[in-house]
Write an enzyme that holds these catalytic residues in place. Sequence first.
Site, PDB file in Angstrom:
ATOM      1  N   ASP A 178       8.370  -3.364  -6.724  1.00 36.81           N
ATOM      2  CA  ASP A 178       7.112  -4.048  -7.048  1.00 36.81           C
ATOM      3  C   ASP A 178       7.314  -5.531  -7.338  1.00 36.81           C
ATOM      4  O   ASP A 178       6.579  -6.132  -8.123  1.00 36.81           O
ATOM      5  CB  ASP A 178       6.398  -3.361  -8.227  1.00 36.81           C
ATOM      6  CG  ASP A 178       6.231  -1.877  -7.961  1.00 36.81           C
ATOM      7  OD1 ASP A 178       5.832  -1.533  -6.849  1.00 36.81           O
ATOM      8  OD2 ASP A 178       6.538  -1.081  -8.859  1.00 36.81           O
ATOM      9  N   LYS A 226       7.496  -7.725  -2.497  1.00 35.17           N
ATOM     10  CA  LYS A 226       8.146  -7.802  -1.175  1.00 35.17           C
ATOM     11  C   LYS A 226       7.130  -7.704  -0.042  1.00 35.17           C
ATOM     12  O   LYS A 226       7.269  -8.383   0.969  1.00 35.17           O
ATOM     13  CB  LYS A 226       9.140  -6.646  -0.991  1.00 35.17           C
ATOM     14  CG  LYS A 226      10.343  -6.683  -1.887  1.00 35.17           C
ATOM     15  CD  LYS A 226      11.242  -5.494  -1.645  1.00 35.17           C
ATOM     16  CE  LYS A 226      10.617  -4.164  -2.014  1.00 35.17           C
ATOM     17  NZ  LYS A 226      10.322  -3.995  -3.448  1.00 35.17           N
ATOM     18  N   GLY A 229       5.296   1.565  -2.422  1.00 35.57           N
ATOM     19  CA  GLY A 229       3.923   1.156  -2.189  1.00 35.57           C
ATOM     20  C   GLY A 229       3.836  -0.351  -2.174  1.00 35.57           C
ATOM     21  O   GLY A 229       4.383  -1.011  -3.043  1.00 35.57           O
ATOM     22  N   HIS A 230       3.196  -0.887  -1.148  1.00 36.24           N
ATOM     23  CA  HIS A 230       3.027  -2.337  -1.072  1.00 36.24           C
ATOM     24  C   HIS A 230       1.548  -2.655  -0.973  1.00 36.24           C
ATOM     25  O   HIS A 230       0.827  -1.981  -0.253  1.00 36.24           O
ATOM     26  CB  HIS A 230       3.723  -2.892   0.173  1.00 36.24           C
ATOM     27  CG  HIS A 230       5.212  -2.757   0.121  1.00 36.24           C
ATOM     28  ND1 HIS A 230       5.941  -2.202   1.136  1.00 36.24           N
ATOM     29  CD2 HIS A 230       6.098  -3.119  -0.820  1.00 36.24           C
ATOM     30  CE1 HIS A 230       7.228  -2.218   0.819  1.00 36.24           C
ATOM     31  NE2 HIS A 230       7.354  -2.762  -0.366  1.00 36.24           N
ATOM     32  N   GLN A 242      11.649  -0.344  -2.812  1.00 32.63           N
ATOM     33  CA  GLN A 242      12.110  -0.223  -4.205  1.00 32.63           C
ATOM     34  C   GLN A 242      12.852  -1.508  -4.603  1.00 32.63           C
ATOM     35  O   GLN A 242      12.582  -2.551  -4.033  1.00 32.63           O
ATOM     36  CB  GLN A 242      13.011   1.008  -4.387  1.00 32.63           C
ATOM     37  CG  GLN A 242      12.270   2.331  -4.410  1.00 32.63           C
ATOM     38  CD  GLN A 242      11.930   2.858  -3.029  1.00 32.63           C
ATOM     39  OE1 GLN A 242      12.686   2.726  -2.094  1.00 32.63           O
ATOM     40  NE2 GLN A 242      10.776   3.470  -2.887  1.00 32.63           N
TER      41      GLN A 242
HETATM   42  P1  IMP Z   1      11.125   8.708  -7.034  1.00 33.70           P
HETATM   43  O1  IMP Z   1      11.809   7.747  -6.126  1.00 33.70           O
HETATM   44  O2  IMP Z   1       9.699   9.006  -6.633  1.00 33.70           O
HETATM   45  O3  IMP Z   1      11.933   9.955  -7.275  1.00 33.70           O
HETATM   46  O4  IMP Z   1      11.018   7.995  -8.468  1.00 33.70           O
HETATM   47  C1  IMP Z   1      12.176   7.684  -9.244  1.00 33.70           C
HETATM   48  C2  IMP Z   1      11.940   6.445 -10.069  1.00 33.70           C
HETATM   49  O5  IMP Z   1      11.846   5.308  -9.216  1.00 33.70           O
HETATM   50  C3  IMP Z   1      10.637   6.452 -10.879  1.00 33.70           C
HETATM   51  O6  IMP Z   1      10.846   5.728 -12.077  1.00 33.70           O
HETATM   52  C4  IMP Z   1       9.652   5.709  -9.980  1.00 33.70           C
HETATM   53  O7  IMP Z   1       8.613   5.117 -10.724  1.00 33.70           O
HETATM   54  C5  IMP Z   1      10.583   4.660  -9.383  1.00 33.70           C
HETATM   55  N1  IMP Z   1      10.146   4.189  -8.050  1.00 33.70           N
HETATM   56  C6  IMP Z   1      10.335   4.794  -6.856  1.00 33.70           C
HETATM   57  N2  IMP Z   1       9.839   4.048  -5.858  1.00 33.70           N
HETATM   58  C7  IMP Z   1       9.347   2.937  -6.417  1.00 33.70           C
HETATM   59  C8  IMP Z   1       8.731   1.756  -5.873  1.00 33.70           C
HETATM   60  O8  IMP Z   1       8.543   1.572  -4.670  1.00 33.70           O
HETATM   61  N3  IMP Z   1       8.355   0.809  -6.788  1.00 33.70           N
HETATM   62  C9  IMP Z   1       8.588   0.976  -8.119  1.00 33.70           C
HETATM   63  N4  IMP Z   1       9.149   2.042  -8.656  1.00 33.70           N
HETATM   64  C10 IMP Z   1       9.529   3.026  -7.814  1.00 33.70           C
HETATM   65 MG    MG Z   2       5.345  -1.184  -4.960  1.00 32.65          MG
END
Ligand code: IMP
Ligand code: MG
Length: 333
Positions: A13, A16, A42-43, A175
């Site tokens: 977040d 990007k 998510g973007h 991420q």
């Molecule tokens: P998971 O990847 O859905 O298993 O989530 C694992 C951790 O990574 C959690 O704390 C999510 O909030 C965080 N996370 C996963 N993808 C993103 C992203 O694109 N942006 C921000 N946090 C993320």
């Molecule tokens: Mg995001």
Amino acid sequence: MTSTVVVGGFFGDEGKGKIISYLSIKDNPKIIVRGGAGPNAGHTIKDGDKVYKVRMLPSGFLNPNAKVMIGPGVVVNPDVLQKEIEDFNTSGRSFIDKNCGIIEKTHLERDSKGELKEKIGSTGSGTGPANADRAMRVLKLAKDFGSLSSLITDVPQEINSALEAKENVLIEGTQGTFLSLWHGTYPFVTSKDVTASGICADVGIGPTKVDEVIVVFKSYVTRVGTGPLDKELSLEEAEKKGWSEFGTVTGRQRRAAYFDFDLARRAIMLNGATQISITKLDVLFNDCAGKTSFDELSNDAKSFIENIERELNTPVTIIGTGPSINDVIDRRI
Ligand code: IMP
Ligand code: MG
């Protein structure tokens, strides 16, 4: 010809999506290819009065001349992908690799309860369980689904051929560095390595073929879900500063902290950054909103940027000054 990798330097977040959409228009890459974990990303992209929320397709889809691809290291939710192809009108130029893992109902179910949800604060998108099944060699791949056949191409071959033909290729990470399974704040991390090297492996480009690595930092740090966050502000303080944000995928309120030089320094090292992008400078310095040249910035804002360059020993080349894709200062030229 340039291959550019763009990755997040903190916890995701960082903005990007907006930087990548800007580069996808400005540098006119032939291919924009996504690495990273899966639809947990998510973007949010703002183009004029249009707002796009993208989870599966590369956020560079706004350039109608570019092919958008997903590398074999990324797990794909076919429903999310098909909807985005329709909504964003990218049919005919969207591709996935035959070896992309496929998220099914069981993965969504396993991700919406238990340890992952409660302890880690996972996004519930099925990404973690699908990657676990991939490690167990039981996950189905895109090539196992006839319904996906029209989307399949050899992604690594396409990228490397484009580079051979002296075209630009933009490689999009998701991420952020400290959500990396190897380098992040384990166990509060995602299910893949998401540093530049991991992203390159996801899409099938070798280290000697990479020209630029842009690490994106937001002007402050946010984190969604659980896990350590140094010098975290209270929600009230974050709201007062305008740093209170809500997640694109989950809608959860993000936690916020000041720009963290120790984390940033480590992110520069882990990713082998050649350039830095700083986003949301207008949130720290309101008078910078919408500015497109460095000279127009206030002295405080200039010092903030120059201090980052000095501390991290890396040039800040692209600065975000507002939500729209053209609210950018591009110092590469
Ligand atoms: P998971 O990847 O859905 O298993 O989530 C694992 C951790 O990574 C959690 O704390 C999510 O909030 C965080 N996370 C996963 N993808 C993103 C992203 O694109 N942006 C921000 N946090 C993320
Ligand atoms: Mg995001």
